[in-house]
Design a protein around this motif. Structure first.
Motif, PDB file in Angstrom:
ATOM      1  N   GLU A 227       0.963  -1.189   0.159  1.00 31.36           N
ATOM      2  CA  GLU A 227      -0.185   0.101   0.123  1.00 31.36           C
ATOM      3  C   GLU A 227       0.779   1.282  -0.134  1.00 31.36           C
ATOM      4  O   GLU A 227       1.795   1.398   0.963  1.00 31.36           O
ATOM      5  CB  GLU A 227      -0.993   0.098   1.267  1.00 31.36           C
ATOM      6  CG  GLU A 227      -1.676   1.279   1.133  1.00 31.36           C
ATOM      7  CD  GLU A 227      -2.663   1.295   2.415  1.00 31.36           C
ATOM      8  OE1 GLU A 227      -3.894   1.193   2.072  1.00 31.36           O
ATOM      9  OE2 GLU A 227      -2.256   1.517   3.557  1.00 31.36           O
TER      10      GLU A 227
ATOM     11  N   ARG B  76      -2.659  -1.487  -3.388  1.00 34.10           N
ATOM     12  CA  ARG B  76      -3.417  -0.595  -3.278  1.00 34.10           C
ATOM     13  C   ARG B  76      -2.763   0.865  -3.041  1.00 34.10           C
ATOM     14  O   ARG B  76      -1.771   1.125  -2.113  1.00 34.10           O
ATOM     15  CB  ARG B  76      -4.295  -0.579  -1.700  1.00 34.10           C
ATOM     16  CG  ARG B  76      -5.218   0.203  -1.448  1.00 34.10           C
ATOM     17  CD  ARG B  76      -5.937  -0.246  -0.149  1.00 34.10           C
ATOM     18  NE  ARG B  76      -7.215   0.872   0.250  1.00 34.10           N
ATOM     19  CZ  ARG B  76      -7.148   1.658   0.978  1.00 34.10           C
ATOM     20  NH1 ARG B  76      -6.125   1.909   1.613  1.00 34.10           N
ATOM     21  NH2 ARG B  76      -8.292   2.417   1.280  1.00 34.10           N
TER      22      ARG B  76
ATOM     23  N   HIS C 107      -7.043  -0.234  -6.924  1.00 38.56           N
ATOM     24  CA  HIS C 107      -6.567  -1.765  -6.327  1.00 38.56           C
ATOM     25  C   HIS C 107      -5.973  -2.312  -7.775  1.00 38.56           C
ATOM     26  O   HIS C 107      -6.651  -2.287  -8.775  1.00 38.56           O
ATOM     27  CB  HIS C 107      -7.819  -2.305  -6.278  1.00 38.56           C
ATOM     28  CG  HIS C 107      -8.456  -1.915  -4.931  1.00 38.56           C
ATOM     29  ND1 HIS C 107      -8.113  -1.871  -3.500  1.00 38.56           N
ATOM     30  CD2 HIS C 107      -9.662  -0.760  -4.629  1.00 38.56           C
ATOM     31  CE1 HIS C 107      -9.047  -1.534  -2.721  1.00 38.56           C
ATOM     32  NE2 HIS C 107      -9.858  -0.574  -3.368  1.00 38.56           N
TER      33      HIS C 107
ATOM     34  N   GLU D 156      -4.242  -6.119  -9.019  1.00 41.18           N
ATOM     35  CA  GLU D 156      -4.086  -7.544  -8.885  1.00 41.18           C
ATOM     36  C   GLU D 156      -3.087  -8.107  -9.678  1.00 41.18           C
ATOM     37  O   GLU D 156      -3.312  -8.036 -10.934  1.00 41.18           O
ATOM     38  CB  GLU D 156      -5.184  -8.411  -8.982  1.00 41.18           C
ATOM     39  CG  GLU D 156      -6.402  -7.959  -7.710  1.00 41.18           C
ATOM     40  CD  GLU D 156      -7.293  -9.019  -8.057  1.00 41.18           C
ATOM     41  OE1 GLU D 156      -7.368 -10.260  -8.197  1.00 41.18           O
ATOM     42  OE2 GLU D 156      -8.645  -8.438  -7.845  1.00 41.18           O
TER      43      GLU D 156
END
Length: 148
Positions: free
Chosen positions: A20, A53, A128, A130
């Motif tokens: 993050e 994030r 976000h 992935e």
């Protein structure tokens, strides 16, 4: 939460945790700013779990004079087969995309949409991501360009 680094850059407060990055703007910082310029190093950008994030908190900075096309680019060392990216501004999804086979992802945002979703106090852009595997982000190759 374990804080890896908390620094100030041009009045902005930057906090880096595992997976993050949070940037709290205290004023609209103009032009392209790399993660490296924000004081973040490559060794802080290793995503063991493949999840990222990004939080850009624009609360209380006054008028948001957005760049023509507000942009986030995230560069990484691995050639990832597919990455998934979702950008939410003040709780509304403004971008949801898959990026195939590459070493970076560019997110172009609609400044009119951002302006229409602005609130008087709370203005948070959350990204976000992935990745299909562990990934190493590039601090020098990753940047934001929100304001003109």
């Amino acid at each position: 939460t374990f804080i890896i680094k908390k620094v100030k850059y041009m009045g902005q407060l930057i906090e880096v945790n595992q997976g993050e990055i949070a940037v709290k703007f205290t004023s609209p910082t103009k032009g392209k700013i790399t993660f490296e310029e924000l004081g973040i190093s490559d060794d802080q950008l290793v995503l063991d779990g493949g999840f990222l994030r990004l939080l850009f908190d624009m609360e209380g900075i006054g008028e948001h004079d957005y760049f023509a096309v507000p942009t986030i680019e995230v560069a990484y060392n691995e050639n990832c087969s597919e990455t998934h990216w979702q950008c939410d501004f003040n709780g509304e999804t403004i971008l949801d995309k898959y990026d195939n086979h590459g070493n970076s992802t560019v997110m172009l945002m609609n400044r009119t949409k951002l302006s229409s979703l602005e609130h008087h106090h709370v203005n948070k852009l959350i990204v976000h991501a992935e990745f299909p595997e562990k990934v190493h982000l590039s601090a020098a190759g990753s940047y934001i360009n929100f304001f003109k």
